[in-house]
Design a protein around this motif. Structure first.
Motif, PDB file in Angstrom:
ATOM      1  N   ILE A   1      31.930 -10.267  13.269  1.00  0.00           N
ATOM      2  CA  ILE A   1      30.798  -9.579  12.637  1.00  0.00           C
ATOM      3  C   ILE A   1      30.825  -9.798  11.130  1.00  0.00           C
ATOM      4  O   ILE A   1      29.808 -10.121  10.502  1.00  0.00           O
ATOM      5  CB  ILE A   1      30.824  -8.076  12.971  1.00  0.00           C
ATOM      6  CG1 ILE A   1      30.493  -7.851  14.458  1.00  0.00           C
ATOM      7  CG2 ILE A   1      29.832  -7.302  12.090  1.00  0.00           C
ATOM      8  CD1 ILE A   1      30.687  -6.425  14.922  1.00  0.00           C
ATOM      9  N   ARG A   2      32.012  -9.626  10.499  1.00  0.00           N
ATOM     10  CA  ARG A   2      32.134  -9.799   9.051  1.00  0.00           C
ATOM     11  C   ARG A   2      31.848 -11.260   8.651  1.00  0.00           C
ATOM     12  O   ARG A   2      31.250 -11.524   7.607  1.00  0.00           O
ATOM     13  CB  ARG A   2      33.545  -9.419   8.594  1.00  0.00           C
ATOM     14  CG  ARG A   2      33.936  -7.984   8.861  1.00  0.00           C
ATOM     15  CD  ARG A   2      33.107  -6.979   8.112  1.00  0.00           C
ATOM     16  NE  ARG A   2      33.231  -7.069   6.674  1.00  0.00           N
ATOM     17  CZ  ARG A   2      32.833  -6.111   5.829  1.00  0.00           C
ATOM     18  NH1 ARG A   2      32.266  -4.990   6.308  1.00  0.00           N
ATOM     19  NH2 ARG A   2      32.963  -6.260   4.527  1.00  0.00           N
ATOM     20  N   ARG A   3      32.251 -12.182   9.521  1.00  0.00           N
ATOM     21  CA  ARG A   3      32.003 -13.592   9.230  1.00  0.00           C
ATOM     22  C   ARG A   3      30.504 -13.882   9.229  1.00  0.00           C
ATOM     23  O   ARG A   3      29.986 -14.568   8.330  1.00  0.00           O
ATOM     24  CB  ARG A   3      32.702 -14.472  10.251  1.00  0.00           C
ATOM     25  CG  ARG A   3      32.642 -15.968   9.936  1.00  0.00           C
ATOM     26  CD  ARG A   3      33.266 -16.785  11.048  1.00  0.00           C
ATOM     27  NE  ARG A   3      32.379 -16.921  12.188  1.00  0.00           N
ATOM     28  CZ  ARG A   3      31.421 -17.854  12.314  1.00  0.00           C
ATOM     29  NH1 ARG A   3      31.230 -18.732  11.342  1.00  0.00           N
ATOM     30  NH2 ARG A   3      30.671 -17.923  13.393  1.00  0.00           N
ATOM     31  N   LEU A   4      29.815 -13.367  10.233  1.00  0.00           N
ATOM     32  CA  LEU A   4      28.377 -13.599  10.330  1.00  0.00           C
ATOM     33  C   LEU A   4      27.624 -12.938   9.186  1.00  0.00           C
ATOM     34  O   LEU A   4      26.683 -13.506   8.626  1.00  0.00           O
ATOM     35  CB  LEU A   4      27.847 -13.096  11.668  1.00  0.00           C
ATOM     36  CG  LEU A   4      28.288 -13.896  12.909  1.00  0.00           C
ATOM     37  CD1 LEU A   4      27.912 -13.166  14.185  1.00  0.00           C
ATOM     38  CD2 LEU A   4      27.658 -15.293  12.890  1.00  0.00           C
ATOM     39  N   LEU A   5      28.058 -11.715   8.818  1.00  0.00           N
ATOM     40  CA  LEU A   5      27.357 -11.001   7.745  1.00  0.00           C
ATOM     41  C   LEU A   5      27.555 -11.689   6.398  1.00  0.00           C
ATOM     42  O   LEU A   5      26.732 -11.534   5.490  1.00  0.00           O
ATOM     43  CB  LEU A   5      27.851  -9.551   7.671  1.00  0.00           C
ATOM     44  CG  LEU A   5      27.442  -8.647   8.836  1.00  0.00           C
ATOM     45  CD1 LEU A   5      28.068  -7.262   8.670  1.00  0.00           C
ATOM     46  CD2 LEU A   5      25.919  -8.533   8.925  1.00  0.00           C
TER      47      LEU A   5
ATOM     48  N   LEU B   1      22.265 -14.490  16.595  1.00  0.00           N
ATOM     49  CA  LEU B   1      23.158 -13.346  16.361  1.00  0.00           C
ATOM     50  C   LEU B   1      23.015 -12.831  14.939  1.00  0.00           C
ATOM     51  O   LEU B   1      22.979 -11.618  14.693  1.00  0.00           O
ATOM     52  CB  LEU B   1      24.620 -13.760  16.613  1.00  0.00           C
ATOM     53  CG  LEU B   1      25.136 -13.621  18.035  1.00  0.00           C
ATOM     54  CD1 LEU B   1      26.548 -14.170  18.137  1.00  0.00           C
ATOM     55  CD2 LEU B   1      25.129 -12.155  18.469  1.00  0.00           C
ATOM     56  N   TRP B   2      22.961 -13.730  13.986  1.00  0.00           N
ATOM     57  CA  TRP B   2      22.840 -13.339  12.590  1.00  0.00           C
ATOM     58  C   TRP B   2      21.567 -12.528  12.362  1.00  0.00           C
ATOM     59  O   TRP B   2      21.600 -11.485  11.694  1.00  0.00           O
ATOM     60  CB  TRP B   2      22.823 -14.605  11.730  1.00  0.00           C
ATOM     61  CG  TRP B   2      22.690 -14.327  10.254  1.00  0.00           C
ATOM     62  CD1 TRP B   2      23.686 -14.073   9.372  1.00  0.00           C
ATOM     63  CD2 TRP B   2      21.476 -14.269   9.508  1.00  0.00           C
ATOM     64  NE1 TRP B   2      23.179 -13.849   8.116  1.00  0.00           N
ATOM     65  CE2 TRP B   2      21.815 -13.978   8.168  1.00  0.00           C
ATOM     66  CE3 TRP B   2      20.120 -14.453   9.838  1.00  0.00           C
ATOM     67  CZ2 TRP B   2      20.854 -13.851   7.157  1.00  0.00           C
ATOM     68  CZ3 TRP B   2      19.168 -14.330   8.837  1.00  0.00           C
ATOM     69  CH2 TRP B   2      19.541 -14.026   7.507  1.00  0.00           C
TER      70      TRP B   2
ATOM     71  N   PHE C   1      19.727  -5.005  13.174  1.00  0.00           N
ATOM     72  CA  PHE C   1      20.514  -3.848  13.644  1.00  0.00           C
ATOM     73  C   PHE C   1      20.898  -2.945  12.470  1.00  0.00           C
ATOM     74  O   PHE C   1      20.677  -1.724  12.507  1.00  0.00           O
ATOM     75  CB  PHE C   1      21.764  -4.332  14.383  1.00  0.00           C
ATOM     76  CG  PHE C   1      22.753  -3.240  14.683  1.00  0.00           C
ATOM     77  CD1 PHE C   1      22.593  -2.425  15.797  1.00  0.00           C
ATOM     78  CD2 PHE C   1      23.852  -3.001  13.843  1.00  0.00           C
ATOM     79  CE1 PHE C   1      23.496  -1.413  16.071  1.00  0.00           C
ATOM     80  CE2 PHE C   1      24.754  -1.997  14.115  1.00  0.00           C
ATOM     81  CZ  PHE C   1      24.583  -1.185  15.231  1.00  0.00           C
ATOM     82  N   PHE C   2      21.478  -3.512  11.422  1.00  0.00           N
ATOM     83  CA  PHE C   2      21.938  -2.683  10.308  1.00  0.00           C
ATOM     84  C   PHE C   2      20.759  -2.093   9.534  1.00  0.00           C
ATOM     85  O   PHE C   2      20.866  -0.988   8.992  1.00  0.00           O
ATOM     86  CB  PHE C   2      22.835  -3.510   9.375  1.00  0.00           C
ATOM     87  CG  PHE C   2      24.213  -3.764   9.949  1.00  0.00           C
ATOM     88  CD1 PHE C   2      25.138  -2.736  10.084  1.00  0.00           C
ATOM     89  CD2 PHE C   2      24.587  -5.032  10.380  1.00  0.00           C
ATOM     90  CE1 PHE C   2      26.403  -2.966  10.626  1.00  0.00           C
ATOM     91  CE2 PHE C   2      25.836  -5.271  10.919  1.00  0.00           C
ATOM     92  CZ  PHE C   2      26.760  -4.233  11.043  1.00  0.00           C
ATOM     93  N   ALA C   3      19.654  -2.826   9.498  1.00  0.00           N
ATOM     94  CA  ALA C   3      18.474  -2.297   8.801  1.00  0.00           C
ATOM     95  C   ALA C   3      17.855  -1.145   9.567  1.00  0.00           C
ATOM     96  O   ALA C   3      17.446  -0.127   8.980  1.00  0.00           O
ATOM     97  CB  ALA C   3      17.452  -3.416   8.599  1.00  0.00           C
ATOM     98  N   GLU C   4      17.789  -1.237  10.899  1.00  0.00           N
ATOM     99  CA  GLU C   4      17.136  -0.209  11.731  1.00  0.00           C
ATOM    100  C   GLU C   4      17.996   1.041  11.873  1.00  0.00           C
ATOM    101  O   GLU C   4      17.477   2.167  11.851  1.00  0.00           O
ATOM    102  CB  GLU C   4      16.839  -0.784  13.122  1.00  0.00           C
ATOM    103  CG  GLU C   4      15.788  -1.878  13.115  1.00  0.00           C
ATOM    104  CD  GLU C   4      15.665  -2.543  14.468  1.00  0.00           C
ATOM    105  OE1 GLU C   4      16.427  -2.162  15.398  1.00  0.00           O
ATOM    106  OE2 GLU C   4      14.840  -3.463  14.614  1.00  0.00           O
TER     107      GLU C   4
END
Length: 479
Positions: free
Chosen positions: A156-160, A177-178, A184-187
């Motif tokens: 997750i940290r790698r993708l973000l 996924l990205w 996801f984090f915005a909603e």
């Protein structure tokens, strides 16, 4: 009575005892750390044992069923492993497994933690996090954390950390996924700081893998324990910095003592400080510089000998003092100020002096087990007794000692002469033996035969046992 010598000896042995005390402090600290580490390891292994019991209970009851048991295994393992890793380092066991099917699975320092070991959906457990937050909307507001498998969290940290272009360039699946994570984090309003990694990867918590995980963690704990013991041992070793400190303090102490004794020497000559001439101060300065140099050498030498050999501090100091004294006597001998006999006698007396001081310091430290103080008191007492004995021997006793020395010298001279005679005779006989040995093994058979007979007679073989002719040889081998 030579009070100056006693005071100087007291200062030297006191410094040696201080160096010994520094070494003992390091050793005591090492022993204390190792004893504490014994407790740390015992508590860590006990925590892992408790975890193993919890895991065995979960497997026996099949809690969560075939698809959900790994979640409960991960919770038990998280608490046990995290606590064991803290305990082996001497920290508190801060993680508690709540195990009540409530809003939190774990509690660490009053922070509620909800663990999500979920692979379904392919979103690294984030869908399960969303569902939990919908059920408990105040979970994050109240300081709660979501814990994901370590490998999931890292991905997750790698993708973000990727940009839009980097994600699209890597692959279509990565880009999907990205993009999903950005939404996801915005909603949800969840941030990466609301997430944390578990101690285990997703696969390590599975029912068929958990036993191997536990065994691996036990070894990790023992490895960490050994690393901490090794670190404690390394920290307890003598250091160049402490050796330099000992040399500096030795230089300051001995230089200061030399300065005070230099002033005292001038005062005994009837001079007041105000009457000191430039030459007087020059004499004091030379003594101070000499004392400072000797003190630095003494400090470094005692520190080295007490740490890298099995030499006690009092003995190390005696060796250094004797070395300085004998070097000074050797210089006097080379300058022609003393005779060779004087050099030997003075060196013997010097070695006796420092031996008395060393033995007295060792005894004082044994009888008065107070760091430094025992060595100083023992040294002072021993040196006083020795000085009194030297200064108050009767003329008869002095004559006896002188006669003993003379007799001993004569005996040494006689033995030396006899030794030289015997060595000359031995060399002569050995040369003769070597010559006969060479003849006995000559390549010429006739020469060798005659030479072997001569050699046999020389080394003492009975006459009748030596084969001296061809007839003797034939009779010996054929009859």
């Amino acid at each position: 009575m030579d009070v100056v010598q006693i005071v100087k000896s007291m200062q030297e042995q006191g410094f040696a005892a201080w160096v010994d005390y520094l070494n003992q402090l390091r050793l005591n600290e090492l022993l204390a750390k190792l004893a504490a580490q014994d407790i740390n390891l015992e508590q860590a292994l006990a925590e892992l044992q408790k975890m193993k019991v919890d895991i065995a209970t979960l497997i026996a009851s099949n809690r969560g069923g075939r698809k959900g048991i790994h979640g409960f295994l991960a919770e038990a393992a998280e608490a046990g492993i995290e606590n064991a890793r803290n305990l082996v380092k001497g920290l508190d066991a801060a993680c508690k497994w709540i195990n009540d099917n409530g809003s939190a699975d774990l509690l660490r320092d009053n922070v509620e933690i909800q663990q999500k070991f979920v692979r379904t959906g392919g979103h690294f457990g984030l869908e399960a996090v969303r569902e939990h937050l919908e059920k408990y909307p105040d979970f994050i507001k109240n300081g709660g954390k979501y814990q994901l498998p370590k490998d999931f969290y890292q991905e997750i940290r790698r993708l973000l950390a990727m940009s839009h272009e980097e994600a699209a360039k890597e692959s279509a699946g990565t880009y999907r996924l990205w993009k999903w994570m950005q939404e996801f984090f915005a909603e949800t309003g969840i941030t990466p700081d609301n997430l944390e990694p578990a101690v285990l990867d997703y696969s390590a918590a599975q029912k068929g893998k958990i036993d191997e995980t536990v065994k691996s963690e036990e070894q990790n704990i023992r490895n960490e324990d050994q690393c901490r013991r090794d670190a404690a041992y390394e920290a307890s070793k003598p250091t160049l910095k402490q050796g330099a400190q000992a040399a500096a303090i030795g230089a300051a102490a001995e230089g200061g003592m030399a300065f005070c004794l230099g002033i005292l020497k001038k005062r005994k000559q009837g001079k007041r400080l105000a009457e000191f001439t430039q030459a007087d101060w020059q004499d004091v300065g030379i003594d101070t510089v000499k004392g400072t140099a000797q003190g630095g050498i003494r400090g470094a030498a005692i520190y080295a000998m007490t740490n890298f050999t099995v030499t006690p501090a009092a003995v190390a100091n005696a060796l250094v003092t004797a070395s300085f004294g004998i070097v000074a006597q050797a210089y006097q001998l080379r300058q022609g100020n003393i005779l060779a006999e004087d050099f030997i006698v003075n060196s013997e007396v010097l070695c006796l002096d420092v031996t008395v001081g060393a033995v007295a310091s060792l005894l004082g430290q044994t009888l008065i087990p107070v760091p430094v103080l025992g060595a100083i008191i023992g040294n002072v007492a021993g040196m006083f007794m020795y000085q009194i004995a030297k200064n108050h021997l009767s003329a008869k006793e002095q004559a006896l000692i002188s006669n003993y020395r003379e007799s001993f010298a004569n005996l040494n001279k006689m033995l030396e002469e006899r030794y030289q005679q015997l060595m000359a005779q031995l060399k002569k006989e050995f040369a003769k033996y070597t010559s006969m040995l060479e003849l006995a093994f000559d390549k010429d058979v006739n020469i060798a035969f005659a030479g072997s007979i001569t050699l046999a007679d020389y080394v003492g073989v009975a006459h009748e046992r030596v084969l001296r002719s061809k007839t003797n040889i034939d009779n010996y081998f054929l009859n």
